[in-house]
Design an enzyme around this catalytic site. Structure first.
Site, PDB file in Angstrom:
ATOM      1  N   LYS A   7       0.896  14.560   1.480  1.00 50.85           N
ATOM      2  CA  LYS A   7      -0.419  14.916   0.931  1.00 50.85           C
ATOM      3  C   LYS A   7      -0.526  16.431   0.699  1.00 50.85           C
ATOM      4  CE  LYS A   7      -2.886  10.917   2.915  1.00 50.85           C
ATOM      5  NZ  LYS A   7      -3.775  10.279   1.908  1.00 50.85           N
ATOM      6  N   LYS A  62     -14.158   8.841  -4.508  1.00 53.45           N
ATOM      7  CA  LYS A  62     -15.443   9.166  -3.880  1.00 53.45           C
ATOM      8  C   LYS A  62     -15.923  10.548  -4.329  1.00 53.45           C
ATOM      9  CE  LYS A  62     -13.554   7.103   0.069  1.00 53.45           C
ATOM     10  NZ  LYS A  62     -13.234   7.243   1.503  1.00 53.45           N
ATOM     11  N   HIS A  78       0.786  -1.235   0.000  1.00 54.80           N
ATOM     12  CA  HIS A  78       0.000   0.000   0.000  1.00 54.80           C
ATOM     13  C   HIS A  78       0.812   1.275   0.000  1.00 54.80           C
ATOM     14  CE1 HIS A  78      -4.193  -1.320   0.568  1.00 54.80           C
ATOM     15  NE2 HIS A  78      -3.638  -2.405   1.062  1.00 54.80           N
ATOM     16  N   LYS A 112      -8.626  14.168   4.323  1.00 56.09           N
ATOM     17  CA  LYS A 112      -7.795  12.965   4.316  1.00 56.09           C
ATOM     18  C   LYS A 112      -6.847  13.094   5.492  1.00 56.09           C
ATOM     19  CE  LYS A 112      -6.451  14.028   0.078  1.00 56.09           C
ATOM     20  NZ  LYS A 112      -6.281  12.895  -0.779  1.00 56.09           N
ATOM     21  N   ARG A 113      -6.101  12.036   5.819  1.00 59.13           N
ATOM     22  CA  ARG A 113      -5.123  12.155   6.897  1.00 59.13           C
ATOM     23  C   ARG A 113      -4.176  13.327   6.616  1.00 59.13           C
ATOM     24  NH1 ARG A 113      -4.661   7.954  10.658  1.00 59.13           N
ATOM     25  NH2 ARG A 113      -3.145   9.370  11.552  1.00 59.13           N
ATOM     26  N   THR A 152      -8.273   6.881  -2.437  1.00 61.50           N
ATOM     27  CA  THR A 152      -9.638   6.452  -2.729  1.00 61.50           C
ATOM     28  C   THR A 152     -10.588   7.622  -2.517  1.00 61.50           C
ATOM     29  OG1 THR A 152      -9.761   5.588  -0.473  1.00 61.50           O
ATOM     30  CG2 THR A 152      -9.360   3.990  -2.244  1.00 61.50           C
TER      31      THR A 152
HETATM   32  C1  LIG Z   1     -11.852   7.522   1.782  1.00 65.79           C
HETATM   33  C2  LIG Z   1     -11.387   7.858   3.129  1.00 65.79           C
HETATM   34  C3  LIG Z   1     -10.040   8.094   3.368  1.00 65.79           C
HETATM   35  C4  LIG Z   1      -8.999   8.041   2.278  1.00 65.79           C
HETATM   36  O1  LIG Z   1      -8.851   9.302   1.693  1.00 65.79           O
HETATM   37  P1  LIG Z   1      -7.631   9.638   0.712  1.00 65.79           P
HETATM   38  O2  LIG Z   1      -8.039  10.951   0.147  1.00 65.79           O
HETATM   39  O3  LIG Z   1      -7.596   8.570  -0.324  1.00 65.79           O
HETATM   40  O4  LIG Z   1      -6.415   9.698   1.545  1.00 65.79           O
HETATM   41  C5  LIG Z   1      -9.643   8.422   4.647  1.00 65.79           C
HETATM   42  N1  LIG Z   1     -10.536   8.490   5.658  1.00 65.79           N
HETATM   43  C6  LIG Z   1     -11.848   8.277   5.460  1.00 65.79           C
HETATM   44  C7  LIG Z   1     -12.785   8.402   6.609  1.00 65.79           C
HETATM   45  C8  LIG Z   1     -12.318   7.946   4.195  1.00 65.79           C
HETATM   46  O5  LIG Z   1     -13.628   7.704   4.023  1.00 65.79           O
END
Ligand SMILES: *Cc1c(COP(=O)(O)O)cnc(C)c1O
Length: 816
Positions: free
Chosen positions: A551, A657, A357, A545-546, A653
């Site tokens: 990032k 979304k 990953h 995101k984190r 991911t």
């Molecule tokens: C989808 C999701 C992530 C991943 O987000 P990235 O933008 O791909 O880092 C992290 N936390 C939650 C709660 C999510 O639903």
């Protein structure tokens, strides 16, 4: 079967309330009412399970081992999957109960922390939907990562006590408990002419499973299981005796040491004890999971059937945390089932598959040799033997040159390298987006690629489009269904049919209206929860995101600072109104990330103090970003910020979304952004900045000088200087480390380098936003081309190429 109409539902529900909780609807609290609804669904699930048992024989079993499952709330999604949300809503309404209020009672389980855990949860949904017998195996953490509170701009970590009121979806299966053995000594002896190993004086820990049902959309026959293990003491007479002698401390001390194993997700790893606890967790759920898998295999097929094991069982290792699956299956087959090494190795390798990953070197898991040896003596011996035989194999294949040996070692510098063990012991190694897999083959694991080229493959991530579109964005789902019918819910590829509407002004206007409504929905929720006021007619530019240096939330902040500086000089420079939304947790020990959160807060405050500017520019940070927050945020975004340094984000991911919900991507050519661009066409995505190749070249051979960027761009210079000057009153030296990361430590993530291109692309989007019809057309094209990023597609690929398991191809339903 069971409440096909409102009346039947009401009757069943009231009965459940009285039977289960011993109360009438008048006496019940909202929590009681929520629990009763969950229990009713669990009855429904049990019923279908019982019917299934008699009606079909199971196929190949897939077990997905993951340290995290970020499943989010289940109730609403399960109502949608059973297609009873209308009946239930109406029925409850007639009983004077508001479904929304019941849904709010559910908490997000604290079983994961970000993208990796969410991916595992999306996979569970798609496995069930495709009719694969695919089960999750993980840990039932008593406490989640932490609940994030922002106090005066600082992240404050509160315990995530998600099990406080109990978790009605789970079922404890005490009779299926497994004993897991830690520490002790290994003795060998010859028995009947065979060398056998005996593990003695170990510390037993009881692993008790809690099962959470996973149900398919629109096909109640497909019910899978998420098995979560909890650590308990093996109550022995010895403990009881010492307790009775009055040695309470000793008796209970041991108990809490054992229970610590499943106490919390990510124990603090700043101490050796904390790190050891994490290693214990990893072996704990691996040994418990494989123990049951082998037990049920033998029950079904008999012990003579082990050669067929890989044809009937697939074990998937999600990132390196469950890699001990490899030596553990070896241990079971050799020590408990009496197989020889070669036979056991064949079975093990052909059963295991592994997903990598990350390419971040600091995330490559490794364990001190002495720690692993002391905690898991027999497992350690097996890893040594695997290493030894791998080296012999290299030699036999004339591949044992210095470089290959150096880069494929399981043992190096006093550590056991888990990724290397994973690659050697699995039949498949996959990356999670094309670019990521390319980097694995060509850079990170290039020597392994020479040795095991055939193992490497790509499986681009996906997301559960039913959770994140059908359930989370009912307005858009309705609009889509009205336009192209409902089949997209089962086959996300059908979203392509939306293409015919791209020139339809009426439809595009409806699309814009749905987005506006979703922005109002988010604004209302934020106002209610935090008292924040958002302007839904402003552009919503979102980065959730984190929080992590790679990032590049900092790049986004510099952009906003720049817009603010412009507005100070000339308030007319701001065209239209803009809302910048951030959210995400920083790891508790990650000072840089926490400082970024503080910076966002300070900038937000600074802007808010200037009324002329704050009417057009707003920055907010949403506390405690999790799946439930995401379900409100993704549908409300206009701009999706995916701005990681190219080559660093394996897939992402969140990007998918957002796309699914019609946001336009502003991003780098990183992770799955590359494939999003291919799917949607480059004129419908806003890509800027260095490519992965360029960034890698700079990193490897130098030549990047942030000072050049700084001096040649006065706008940028002002923003960077804000990090150390007096721009933020009373911030003092607070942001100095961010400044230093850019100017002293060579801007490892190329923030200054990408700044001008980023600004330019953002400017294009701002301009485009003034032309709603064009904007909405691109939004539509994003939705129409997002089908590829459904996790149904991802799981079909895993099933075909890795697990070799059948799935349903047509949507065949069985009415029970
Ligand atoms: C989808 C999701 C992530 C991943 O987000 P990235 O933008 O791909 O880092 C992290 N936390 C939650 C709660 C999510 O639903």
């Amino acid at each position: 079967m069971m409440f096909m109409d409102t009346e039947a539902f009401k009757e069943a529900y009231l009965k459940k309330l009285i039977e289960g909780e011993g109360i009438t609807a008048d006496e019940a609290t909202t929590w009681d009412k929520f629990v009763a609804l969950v229990m009713l669904l669990k009855d429904k699930i049990s019923y279908y399970r019982a019917v299934n048992k008699n009606s079909w024989s199971p196929g190949k079993q897939v077990y997905y081992f993951s340290m995290e499952f970020l499943i989010g709330k289940l109730l609403y999604n399960y109502l949608v999957n059973f297609k009873i949300e209308k009946i239930v809503k109406e029925g409850l309404f007639e009983l004077g109960i508001n479904l929304e209020e019941l849904l709010e009672q559910e908490v997000d389980p604290g079983l994961g922390n970000g993208g990796l855990g969410r991916l595992a949860a999306c996979f569970l949904d798609s496995l069930a939907f495709l009719g694969i017998d695919g089960h999750g195996n993980g840990i039932r953490y008593r406490y989640g990562l932490f609940e994030q509170k922002i106090v005066a701009g600082n992240q404050v970590e509160a315990a995530d006590n998600w099990l406080k009121n109990g978790y009605p979806w789970e079922t404890r299966k005490a009779h299926k408990a497994v004993t897991v053995k830690f520490k002790g000594r290994v003795r060998s002896e010859i028995q009947e002419g065979r060398l056998v190993f005996i593990h003695e004086d170990y510390e037993p820990v009881l692993a008790v499973p809690y099962d959470v049902p996973v149900i398919s959309y629109d096909n109640p026959r497909y019910i899978n299981n998420l098995r979560l293990w909890s650590a308990e003491t093996v109550a022995s007479e010895l403990d009881l005796a010492s307790f009775n002698r009055g040695e309470f401390k000793q008796a209970t001390g041991f108990k809490s040491e054992v229970e610590a194993i499943s106490y919390i997700l990510y124990p603090d790893d700043s101490s050796r004890a904390g790190r050891e606890l994490r290693l214990k967790q990893e072996y704990f759920f691996v040994a418990a999971g494989l123990g049951t898998i082998v037990r049920s295999y033998k029950k079904r097929y008999g012990r003579r059937a082990f050669p067929d094991f890989p044809r009937r069982v697939a074990v998937h290792i999600n990132d390196t945390h469950p890699v001990l699956c490899i030596p553990e299956l070896m241990r079971i087959l050799i020590d408990e089932e009496g197989l020889g090494w070669d036979e056991a190795w064949n079975i093990t390798v052909n059963t295991m598959s592994f997903t990598n990953h990350t390419v971040m070197p600091e995330a490559m898991e490794k364990w001190p040799v002495d720690m692993l040896k002391n905690l898991l003596p027999r497992i350690f011996m097996i890893i040594e033997e695997i290493d030894c035989r791998f080296k012999e194999d290299l030699k036999a294949r004339f591949m044992d040159d210095e470089e290959v040996i150096q880069n494929t070692h399981i043992f190096k510098d006093g550590y056991v390298w888990m990724t290397n063990l994973a690659i050697i012991g699995s039949s498949s190694v996959n990356g999670v987006a094309h670019l990521h897999t390319k980097i694995l083959k060509g850079d990170v694991f290039k020597d392994f690629y020479r040795v095991f080229g055939y193992k490497f493959n790509n499986k681009t991530n996906g997301v559960n489009h039913r959770r994140f579109l059908l359930a989370a964005n009912p307005g858009l789902a309705r609009l889509i269904t009205e336009a192209i019918g409902p089949n997209w819910q089962e086959d996300a590829g059908e979203l392509k049919k939306l293409h015919v509407l791209k020139e339809d002004p009426g439809f595009l206007e409806c699309l814009g209206k749905v987005k506006y409504d979703n922005k109002c929905r988010l604004a209302a929720s934020l106002q209610k929860k935090y008292g924040l006021i958002l302007d839904p007619s402003s552009i919503f530019d979102v980065q959730v995101k984190r929080i992590h240096a790679y990032k590049r939330q900092l790049l986004n902040v510099l952009k906003i600072m720049h817009l603010y500086n412009l507005a100070l000089r000339d308030p007319e420079s701001l065209t239209g109104s803009q809302t910048f939304i951030f959210g995400g947790k920083a790891a508790p020990g990650y000072h840089y990330a926490k400082t970024v959160i503080k910076l966002i807060h300070c900038l937000s405050k600074k802007i808010a103090q200037n009324p002329a500017i704050s009417s057009k520019l707003k920055v907010i940070f949403i506390e405690n970003f999790n799946v439930s927050q995401g379900e409100l945020i993704y549908p409300a975004a206009d701009i999706s910020e995916q701005i990681s340094t190219a080559g660093k984000e394996a897939s992402g991911t969140g990007n998918m979304k957002f796309m699914l919900n019609g946001a336009l991507t502003l991003g780098t050519l990183d992770g799955a952004n590359v494939e999003i661009r291919e799917a949607v066409g480059e004129e419908n995505i806003f890509i800027f900045g260095l490519t992965a190749e360029e960034a890698l070249t700079y990193t490897h051979s130098g030549g990047y000088k942030p000072w050049d960027e700084y001096h040649s761009n006065p706008d940028l210079k002002i923003c960077v200087d804000h990090l150390k000057g007096s721009f933020f009153e009373d911030a003092g030296e607070e942001f100095r480390m961010l400044y230093d990361s850019l100017m002293i430590y060579h801007d490892e993530f190329f923030i200054l380098k990408d700044f001008p291109a980023y600004l330019a692309k953002y400017g294009e989007m701002q301009e485009l936003y003034g032309h709603p019809q064009e904007w909405n057309k691109i939004s539509l094209l994003n939705i129409a081309n997002s089908g590829f990023f459904s996790s149904d597609r991802t799981i079909r690929e895993y099933a075909d190429w890795i697990w070799k398991v059948h799935y349903r191809t047509t949507h065949s339903k069985t009415i029970i």
